[in-house]
Structure formats: structure tokens, C-alpha cells
Design an enzyme around this catalytic site. Structure first.
Site: not given
Length: 219
Positions: A95-96, A103, A28, A30-31, A81, A83-84
Site C-alpha cells: 500500500g505504499g 489490491e 501496482t 515499480s516491480t 504484485d 510488496a513494501d
């Protein structure tokens, strides 16, 4: 190269880890949205995908990618996926976007975790980005008090309900020296569904979009 262009480069680079006729785990954010656009170009060559959020499910269905329920799938060869934050040991804060529990479940099933980020997400020590914790609503105040005991400064994420019907506490001011240990400690608090530390199940491959191109790191 803009930040979004670096995200796009990392997302498209992840295509080479997608096996023909496989079901792909999709994260999940934007990337990942760039990865979904890339995945749509080879949708005829894959069986479909398992999604970690309603948002990704809707995007994939709109692009004609079949989406399966995880319970109907025996194995996933790869999970892609973002990552922040991610450190040099492939531990992450995620989890942002509030999809951390799903996830983490999809990541646990996958044989390989490919993390896609732009270069602003690489850190030496995790914790500058607030750590999301998914909490059963009635336990919110109790869990917040327990997180304070661990040295954190929890803030209720107003107006956010997860896909599972729970709430998010964002924990600030944690300097996370031992991510695996803290992941276990927080998950042991009654009322916590899970937290955004992905250390017990870290990334296997890291693709970083940089101004010079995509850099690849392996665990």
C-alpha cells in the site's frame, strides 16, 4: 546488479506462473511495471488482465493488454504484485502506492498470489515500513486516535486521494508480531476501509530479485 535490475528480474520471472488463455490479476508499483512489460510480450496468449489500480490499467492498455472489470470475471488463476515488506511467513505490508484496497480485493479472488520483490523488501518482523490504512475522509481523526491506542503513530498522507476517493494514514512505530491479529483489529475500526497488512491472504509464491539471480520461495 542495481535495485531496479533485481526488480526487473523478479517481474520477468513471474511470467512462468501465467497460464495460457487466462485472465491475469495485476498489481501496482515499480516491480509490477516490469511484470507488465513482460506480460505484453505474451499478450496474444492470454485473454487479458484485471488491474488493481488506474496506473496499472493505463500502462496495460497502452501496451495493448485487454483490461477487464473484476465483476465480469469468474476467477483469476494468478495475481502478481509487489510488496513494501514481506516476512518469512509470506505476510506482507503493501500500500505504499495507495492502491491497497483494490489490491486486497483482487488478491482475494485469485487462486494463487505471486509476490515479486527485490531483496531489500525481505524482513524478519513487519513494521519498519509504515503501515498504510485507507480511511473514509470524515473518519480520519477518529481512526487516527484509535490507531494511537494500538501503539502506532499515524501520519496523514498529505495530498493523496485513493482511486476509491479515500485518504491514507501511514502508521509508524508498529512492531508487528502477530500480523493476522493486527490486520483484523485495524479493519474492525469504524471508518477503516482496509489496511496494508496482507496476512489473512498472504503470498503463495515469493520471487526475490537478488544480485545472484531470482530466488523462489513457496508458502
Amino acid at each position: 546488479m542495481t535495485q531496479d535490475e533485481m526488480k526487473k528480474a523478479a517481474g520477468w520471472a513471474a511470467l512462468k506462473y501465467v497460464e495460457k488463455d487466462s485472465i491475469v490479476g495485476v498489481g501496482t508499483g515499480s516491480t509490477v511495471n516490469h511484470f507488465i512489460d513482460a506480460l505484453a510480450t505474451m499478450k496474444a496468449d492470454i485473454e487479458g488482465a484485471v488491474s488493481s489500480s488506474e496506473a496499472s490499467t493505463q500502462k496495460m492498455k497502452a501496451l495493448g493488454i485487454p483490461v477487464y472489470d473484476l465483476n465480469s470475471v469468474d476467477k483469476l488463476s494468478v495475481y502478481v504484485d509487489g510488496a513494501d515488506e514481506i516476512n518469512g511467513h509470506m505476510d506482507m505490508i503493501k500500500g505504499g502506492g495507495a492502491a491497497l484496497t483494490r489490491e486486497k480485493i483482487v488478491a482475494a479472488v485469485a487462486e494463487k498470489f505471486v509476490c515479486i520483490v527485490d531483496n531489500t523488501k525481505q524482513v524478519d518482523i513487519l513494521g519498519e515500513f509504515p503501515l498504510p490504512v485507507e480511511v473514509i475522509p470524515m473518519a480520519r481523526s477518529y481512526v487516527a486516535r484509535e490507531l494511537v491506542k494500538l501503539g502506532g503513530d499515524p501520519v496523514y498522507r498529505e495530498g493523496v486521494v485513493t482511486d476509491n476517493g479515500n485518504v491514507i494514514l501511514d502508521v509508524y512505530n508498529l512492531k508487528i508480531i502477530n500480523p493476522k491479529e493486527l490486520e483484523e483489529k485495524i479493519n474492525a475500526i469504524v471508518g477503516v476501509v482496509t489496511n496494508g497488512l496482507f496476512a489473512k491472504r498472504g503470498a503463495d509464491v515469493l520471487l526475490v530479485g537478488t544480485p545472484e539471480g531470482v530466488k523462489t520461495f513457496t508458502a
